[in-house]
Design a protein around this motif. Structure first.
Motif, mmCIF file in Angstrom:
data_model
loop_
_atom_site.group_PDB
_atom_site.id
_atom_site.type_symbol
_atom_site.label_atom_id
_atom_site.label_comp_id
_atom_site.label_asym_id
_atom_site.label_seq_id
_atom_site.Cartn_x
_atom_site.Cartn_y
_atom_site.Cartn_z
ATOM 1 N N SER A 13 -0.214 62.751 93.957
ATOM 2 C CA SER A 13 0.864 63.086 92.833
ATOM 3 C C SER A 13 0.773 62.496 91.526
ATOM 4 O O SER A 13 1.076 63.195 90.695
ATOM 5 C CB SER A 13 2.269 62.583 93.595
ATOM 6 N N GLY A 14 0.003 61.323 91.365
ATOM 7 C CA GLY A 14 -0.211 60.762 90.291
ATOM 8 C C GLY A 14 1.150 60.177 89.748
ATOM 9 O O GLY A 14 2.301 60.339 90.637
ATOM 10 N N ILE A 15 1.520 59.552 88.699
ATOM 11 C CA ILE A 15 2.661 58.635 88.290
ATOM 12 C C ILE A 15 3.024 59.047 86.940
ATOM 13 O O ILE A 15 2.163 59.234 86.117
ATOM 14 C CB ILE A 15 2.500 57.395 88.497
ATOM 15 N N ARG A 16 4.101 59.602 86.611
ATOM 16 C CA ARG A 16 4.662 60.031 85.450
ATOM 17 C C ARG A 16 5.129 58.533 84.723
ATOM 18 O O ARG A 16 6.093 58.246 85.116
ATOM 19 C CB ARG A 16 6.156 60.903 85.523
ATOM 20 N N MET A 17 4.371 58.215 83.685
ATOM 21 C CA MET A 17 4.614 57.171 83.094
ATOM 22 C C MET A 17 5.295 57.155 81.564
ATOM 23 O O MET A 17 5.074 58.174 80.815
ATOM 24 C CB MET A 17 3.525 55.975 82.931
ATOM 25 N N VAL A 18 6.097 56.250 81.431
ATOM 26 C CA VAL A 18 6.666 56.103 79.873
ATOM 27 C C VAL A 18 6.842 54.601 79.306
ATOM 28 O O VAL A 18 7.218 53.676 80.428
ATOM 29 C CB VAL A 18 8.373 56.716 79.742
ATOM 30 N N GLY A 19 6.250 54.445 78.410
ATOM 31 C CA GLY A 19 6.174 53.018 77.653
ATOM 32 C C GLY A 19 7.005 52.989 76.558
ATOM 33 O O GLY A 19 6.810 53.636 75.597
ATOM 34 N N ALA A 20 7.620 51.545 76.212
ATOM 35 C CA ALA A 20 8.215 51.271 75.120
ATOM 36 C C ALA A 20 8.177 49.858 74.986
ATOM 37 O O ALA A 20 7.458 49.013 75.692
ATOM 38 C CB ALA A 20 9.957 51.639 75.036
ATOM 39 N N HIS A 21 8.898 49.474 73.990
ATOM 40 C CA HIS A 21 8.768 47.785 73.689
ATOM 41 C C HIS A 21 10.083 47.399 73.571
ATOM 42 O O HIS A 21 11.115 48.000 72.526
ATOM 43 C CB HIS A 21 7.794 47.495 72.746
ATOM 44 N N THR A 22 10.447 46.249 73.733
ATOM 45 C CA THR A 22 11.708 45.500 74.007
ATOM 46 C C THR A 22 11.916 44.678 72.608
ATOM 47 O O THR A 22 12.976 44.468 72.155
ATOM 48 C CB THR A 22 11.651 44.552 74.989
ATOM 49 N N ASP A 23 10.992 44.300 71.859
ATOM 50 C CA ASP A 23 11.204 43.443 70.680
ATOM 51 C C ASP A 23 10.999 44.303 69.428
ATOM 52 O O ASP A 23 10.820 45.545 69.330
ATOM 53 C CB ASP A 23 10.008 42.663 70.511
ATOM 54 N N SER A 24 11.686 43.622 68.458
ATOM 55 C CA SER A 24 11.681 44.017 66.958
ATOM 56 C C SER A 24 11.587 43.048 65.883
ATOM 57 O O SER A 24 11.627 41.878 66.378
ATOM 58 C CB SER A 24 13.314 44.639 66.830
ATOM 59 N N PRO A 25 10.960 43.530 64.827
ATOM 60 C CA PRO A 25 10.828 42.349 63.717
ATOM 61 C C PRO A 25 12.310 41.715 63.497
ATOM 62 O O PRO A 25 13.334 42.415 63.634
ATOM 63 C CB PRO A 25 10.529 43.093 62.593
ATOM 64 N N CYS A 26 12.305 40.309 63.136
ATOM 65 C CA CYS A 26 13.339 39.507 62.970
ATOM 66 C C CYS A 26 13.077 38.215 62.385
ATOM 67 O O CYS A 26 11.521 37.909 62.042
ATOM 68 C CB CYS A 26 14.014 39.402 64.246
ATOM 69 N N LEU A 27 13.977 37.172 62.421
ATOM 70 C CA LEU A 27 13.649 35.921 61.946
ATOM 71 C C LEU A 27 13.837 34.891 63.063
ATOM 72 O O LEU A 27 15.078 35.078 63.709
ATOM 73 C CB LEU A 27 14.540 35.632 60.901
ATOM 74 N N LYS A 28 12.807 34.266 63.467
ATOM 75 C CA LYS A 28 13.049 33.411 64.553
ATOM 76 C C LYS A 28 12.881 31.830 64.269
ATOM 77 O O LYS A 28 12.363 31.419 63.230
ATOM 78 C CB LYS A 28 11.665 33.515 65.524
ATOM 79 N N VAL A 29 13.994 31.229 64.619
ATOM 80 C CA VAL A 29 14.299 29.689 64.398
ATOM 81 C C VAL A 29 13.098 28.836 65.126
ATOM 82 O O VAL A 29 12.605 28.877 66.184
ATOM 83 C CB VAL A 29 15.434 29.454 65.151
ATOM 84 N N LYS A 30 12.701 27.995 63.970
ATOM 85 C CA LYS A 30 11.475 27.066 64.347
ATOM 86 C C LYS A 30 11.826 25.914 65.235
ATOM 87 O O LYS A 30 12.973 25.647 65.243
ATOM 88 C CB LYS A 30 11.040 26.558 62.934
ATOM 89 N N PRO A 31 10.920 25.664 66.000
ATOM 90 C CA PRO A 31 11.076 24.253 66.813
ATOM 91 C C PRO A 31 11.959 23.283 66.331
ATOM 92 O O PRO A 31 13.046 22.690 67.130
ATOM 93 C CB PRO A 31 9.890 23.942 67.465
ATOM 94 N N ARG A 32 11.707 22.810 65.056
ATOM 95 C CA ARG A 32 12.388 21.750 64.684
ATOM 96 C C ARG A 32 12.895 22.186 63.134
ATOM 97 O O ARG A 32 12.281 21.856 62.277
ATOM 98 C CB ARG A 32 11.695 20.309 64.483
#
Length: 437
Positions: free
Chosen positions: A75-94
């Motif tokens: 049968s094969g597999i019908r696949m869809v791909g996406a991504h959960t991340d978006s550009p942003c500002l991330k807080v540094k460790p310290r």
């Protein structure tokens, strides 16, 4: 599902998904509600005919699939791909910075973000916090401050007379947000980890955390996504790239019959190159396919009969900047999903996979548009070419056109997400990819 219901649920999903961790948690809740069975990579799996399953990795990537008749080589597999991340500002460790009585946070730019729109916004903080419990164990906890707790004020025009002519942003110096004002001598020992621990315990008094060991926290705009325009023609909100595709793919999977094997993969880290355990260059999808199809010949036969739709945002032609687009390939908002094509294989589309996508859409009387980048501009990319390379599956890159890609708020057509949902829903249930019409 009707369009108004789809859009209402889409806006709710985006509002409650300020980070990839929250997006996956939302998808898990939806899958659980539809009776999907959670699999864990560390457990033994036993799949059943017509079974519905999902698995997560690092709390920020997810694969959900329907097993159908378990005859994947045929049968094969019908696949869809996406991504959960978006550009942003991330807080540094310290991150703590105390300057002129203001407590600020040091941040890093994640992905190719448009930086100017981050100024003068009501910002909050969200992400994953890893804590040490009273029992001496390590535990991951989702954190979302919810309220506006930070702001990045612009410099007044009086002190930068050229700001409207040539405004560049120094991310080290100009992006640290203001968190609070305090007495420098009396509160010089205040640490961001203490703030996180206090917020977690206030949100959940039963949490037995005694110390924050580490965190992955991002800033986000607290203004919720909304329908906009005199006729509500537009969806305006944060992270449309690519939570719109994540929700659309999941909604289509949940609405499918399950008779045809279908799969949704939502990777993380696409915006920074996908080179991680949860990214499209990692082993997540490949490992799952190897596990459900351990015999190499069966797996290759199944992949030969499979196809993936790499669903990601496309550039809609902006009426104020028409010269930035190829005149014959400038998609319009609310005129249907877009097939993305690039001669340098920045998109994985070929004539065959594009034809399948067009045929499925044509059967539903949904128009399909084309996007090709101007020949004198560099083209972006998606998880499509990476996934096609990694597992050898035929792939088409497609998605909805948007404005202001990678801004803190983006704009899409109010009808396009639903159009894409209908195409993907039909694709998931297409039995013969050589005759999709």
């Amino acid at each position: 599902m009707k369009e108004n219901v789809f859009n209402r649920n889409l806006l709710k999903f985006i509002k409650h998904s300020p980070t990839p961790f929250h997006a996956v948690a939302q998808m898990v809740e939806m899958l659980d509600g539809y009776g999907y069975v959670r699999l864990r990579e560390g457990d033994a799996w036993k799949l059943e005919k017509m079974g519905r399953y999902y698995v997560t990795r690092n709390d920020s990537a997810l694969i959900a699939f329907t097993a159908g008749g378990l005859d994947w080589p045929r049968s094969g597999i019908r696949m869809v791909g996406a991504h959960t991340d978006s550009p942003c500002l991330k807080v540094k460790p310290r991150p703590e910075m105390l300057r002129h009585s203001f407590l600020q946070l040091g941040v890093e730019v994640y992905g190719g973000a448009l930086l100017n729109p981050w100024f003068d916004r009501d910002l909050s903080l969200a992400g994953r916090v890893t804590v040490l419990t009273a029992a001496g164990t390590i535990k991951n906890v989702l954190c979302d401050f919810g309220d506006p707790v930070a702001v990045i004020p612009s410099l007044a025009i009086h002190l930068d007379r050229e700001a409207n002519k040539d405004k560049s942003v120094n991310p080290q110096e100009e992006l640290p947000p203001l968190l609070l004002q305090m007495d420098e001598d009396a509160r010089s020992d205040l640490f961001f980890r203490d703030i996180l621990l206090d917020r977690l315990k206030r949100a959940d008094p039963t949490l037995d955390a005694v110390e924050v060991l580490d965190f992955e926290i991002s800033l986000y705009d607290t203004h919720p996504p909304a329908l906009a325009g005199l006729n509500r023609d537009f969806i305006v909100g944060a992270r449309l790239d690519n939570l719109l595709s994540c929700y659309t793919g999941l909604a289509a999977l949940l609405a499918s019959s399950g008779k045809q094997p279908a799969l949704l993969v939502c990777n993380d880290h696409e915006e920074v190159g996908s080179a991680s355990t949860t990214g499209a260059q990692g082993t997540f999808l490949e490992a799952l396919l190897t596990r459900i199809l351990p015999a190499p010949e069966d797996r290759l036969r199944a992949l030969d009969r499979s196809m993936m739709v790499s669903a990601d945002a496309a550039h809609g032609i902006h009426p104020n900047y028409t010269g930035k687009y190829d005149g014959n390939h400038g998609p319009l908002l609310n005129r249907g999903p877009v097939v993305k094509i690039n001669a340098g294989k920045r998109y994985a589309t070929d004539s065959e996979t594009a034809a399948v996508f067009r045929c499925v859409a044509h059967r539903l009387e949904i128009p399909v548009q084309d996007f090709v980048m101007r020949s004198d501009l560099a083209c972006g990319s998606t998880i499509g070419p990476l996934t096609a390379t990694r597992i050898g599956v035929r792939t088409v890159d497609a998605g909805v056109p948007i404005f202001a890609m990678h801004s803190i708020r983006e704009t899409a057509g109010a009808h396009d997400g639903y159009h894409l949902f209908r195409v993907i829903h039909a694709f998931f249930q297409t039995e013969d990819l050589s005759a999709p019409a």
